[in-house]
Design a protein around this motif. Structure first.
Motif, mmCIF file in Angstrom:
data_model
loop_
_atom_site.group_PDB
_atom_site.id
_atom_site.type_symbol
_atom_site.label_atom_id
_atom_site.label_comp_id
_atom_site.label_asym_id
_atom_site.label_seq_id
_atom_site.Cartn_x
_atom_site.Cartn_y
_atom_site.Cartn_z
ATOM 1 N N ALA A 183 0.913 -1.052 0.013
ATOM 2 C CA ALA A 183 0.015 -0.049 0.104
ATOM 3 C C ALA A 183 0.760 1.266 -0.048
ATOM 4 O O ALA A 183 0.449 2.240 -0.375
ATOM 5 C CB ALA A 183 -0.971 -0.163 1.171
ATOM 6 N N LEU A 222 -4.694 -5.656 -0.468
ATOM 7 C CA LEU A 222 -3.811 -4.513 -0.425
ATOM 8 C C LEU A 222 -3.107 -4.497 1.024
ATOM 9 O O LEU A 222 -3.561 -4.336 2.145
ATOM 10 C CB LEU A 222 -4.737 -3.211 -0.291
ATOM 11 N N VAL A 278 -1.180 -1.949 5.236
ATOM 12 C CA VAL A 278 -1.943 -0.770 5.218
ATOM 13 C C VAL A 278 -1.657 -0.140 6.386
ATOM 14 O O VAL A 278 -1.736 1.051 6.714
ATOM 15 C CB VAL A 278 -3.409 -1.098 5.186
ATOM 16 N N LEU A 280 -4.620 6.588 2.584
ATOM 17 C CA LEU A 280 -5.067 5.230 2.309
ATOM 18 C C LEU A 280 -6.168 5.196 1.311
ATOM 19 O O LEU A 280 -6.182 4.368 0.322
ATOM 20 C CB LEU A 280 -5.266 4.459 3.411
ATOM 21 N N ARG A 291 -6.510 3.036 -2.279
ATOM 22 C CA ARG A 291 -7.745 2.262 -2.416
ATOM 23 C C ARG A 291 -8.441 2.548 -3.738
ATOM 24 O O ARG A 291 -8.638 1.663 -4.732
ATOM 25 C CB ARG A 291 -8.613 2.293 -1.491
ATOM 26 N N GLU A 315 -8.035 -5.628 2.511
ATOM 27 C CA GLU A 315 -6.914 -5.119 3.238
ATOM 28 C C GLU A 315 -6.482 -5.743 4.306
ATOM 29 O O GLU A 315 -7.308 -6.531 4.867
ATOM 30 C CB GLU A 315 -7.458 -3.360 3.761
#
Length: 348
Positions: A139, A166, A169, A176, A180, A194
């Protein structure tokens, strides 16, 4: 080695599903794989691990698993060892207790479409079926990876996935939401999960369904056949080994001194501060981590380090001098950890 289709008789009652774990260098593929293998899923899995370089460090970092962990070495899985990949799978299906699932961790420079093409041939559908492609994204680094020379590959690795994890995070305190959105723009058809340290519920990432069932796969594969190129022309690798224990402060200094042209560093290292245990070394960008894994046991302690960088960005002589300078001298005046280890009787 070549294994003909008819040699696997009779075919399995149902084609064995294949999961491909893809993602750019340092995204957390091996961490996710270890999470899958450590959970109680009750499936006899064959794990095939490919790394880009002379030493398959990723295979050494996979946790113990009931089943098979097989190292696919000497090249990128989507470039020059695809025949070995297919032959290995077919050979495993001939065993008295064949795998119930194949999990393939690709190298960080692999195009997952080229790997998937191995398993979508009509003549092997009785034996193997592409369950899904799962791509892992860092991420923190993903926006930058889409720029410059890494952009095309990083985009493709995510674009073709059924599931995008992802990952990391926890490292993104601000922005963030924009990451996304970027992932969804690149992979609008993918499910996005996530995670930190690759921890996602297994029921969300196994038995997803046949990859590309919506008809998109054929379009992707057609484009990939026309656009295939050798990623070895874009990336360089370098490896170093030593039987001498390394100094922790010197190793940290060496990692911090690596140039920006080095994308990834990883290895198993032998430290004078903790001589009884293997220490896993991971570096992505400027972030690095050193963690003990397991005792050396009867194995002879040694260090194995692999670096992956841009083509022309790997100075072999300079790197050799840098890591040779990490060899310990036994002087604990610059290493509080070594001084403490000696007081505790953990180091000589």
């Amino acid at each position: 080695m070549r294994v003909e289709y008819e040699e696997v008789q009779p075919p399995p009652a149902q084609p064995v599903p294949v999961t491909i774990i893809a993602g750019f260098l340092g995204s957390g593929k091996t961490t996710l794989l270890n999470h899958i293998l450590s959970e109680n899923h009750g499936v006899r899995a064959a794990v095939l691990v490919n790394d880009f370089g002379a030493i398959n460090i990723d295979a050494k970092l996979v946790v113990g698993v009931e089943g098979d962990t097989i190292s696919l070495e000497n090249g990128c899985i989507c470039c020059n060892i695809r025949d070995d990949l297919f032959a290995t799978c077919m050979s495993l299906l001939r065993r008295p207790e064949p795998p119930e699932r194949f999990i393939i961790e690709t190298s960080g420079v692999s195009d997952p479409l080229q790997v998937a093409e191995t398993f979508v041939r009509p003549e092997i559908h009785r034996y193997l079926t592409m369950d899904h492609i799962l791509s892992v994204v860092d991420a923190e680094r993903f926006p930058d990876l889409l720029k410059g020379e890494t952009g095309e590959l990083a985009r493709r690795q995510v674009q073709v996935a059924d599931i995008v994890v992802l990952n990391k995070v926890d490292l993104v305190s601000d922005g963030l939401g924009s990451v996304r959105q970027l992932v969804r723009e690149v992979a609008p058809r993918s499910r996005v999960l996530e995670a930190t340290y690759g921890r996602v519920p297994l029921e969300l990432i196994l038995d997803v369904g046949e990859w590309g069932a919506d008809g998109q796969a054929e379009e992707w594969l057609h484009a990939a056949r026309g656009a295939h190129h050798d990623h070895r022309a874009e990336f360089s690798t370098w490896h170093w080994t030593s039987d001498d224990p390394l100094s922790l402060p010197k190793l940290r200094a060496a990692l911090e001194a690596l140039p920006d042209t080095i994308y990834r560093a990883k290895g198993i290292v032998y430290l004078e501060e903790l001589p009884t245990h293997r220490v896993a070394m991971q570096m992505v960008g400027k972030r690095y981590d050193l963690a003990d894994t397991e005792p050396w046991g009867s194995a002879s302690p040694s260090s194995e380090i692999v670096l992956i960088g841009s083509r022309g960005g790997v100075d072999a002589d300079g790197l050799a001098r840098l890591f040779e300078g990490c060899i310990g001298t036994g002087d604990d005046s610059a290493s509080p950890v070594l001084r403490l280890a000696r007081k505790l009787g953990l180091a000589g």
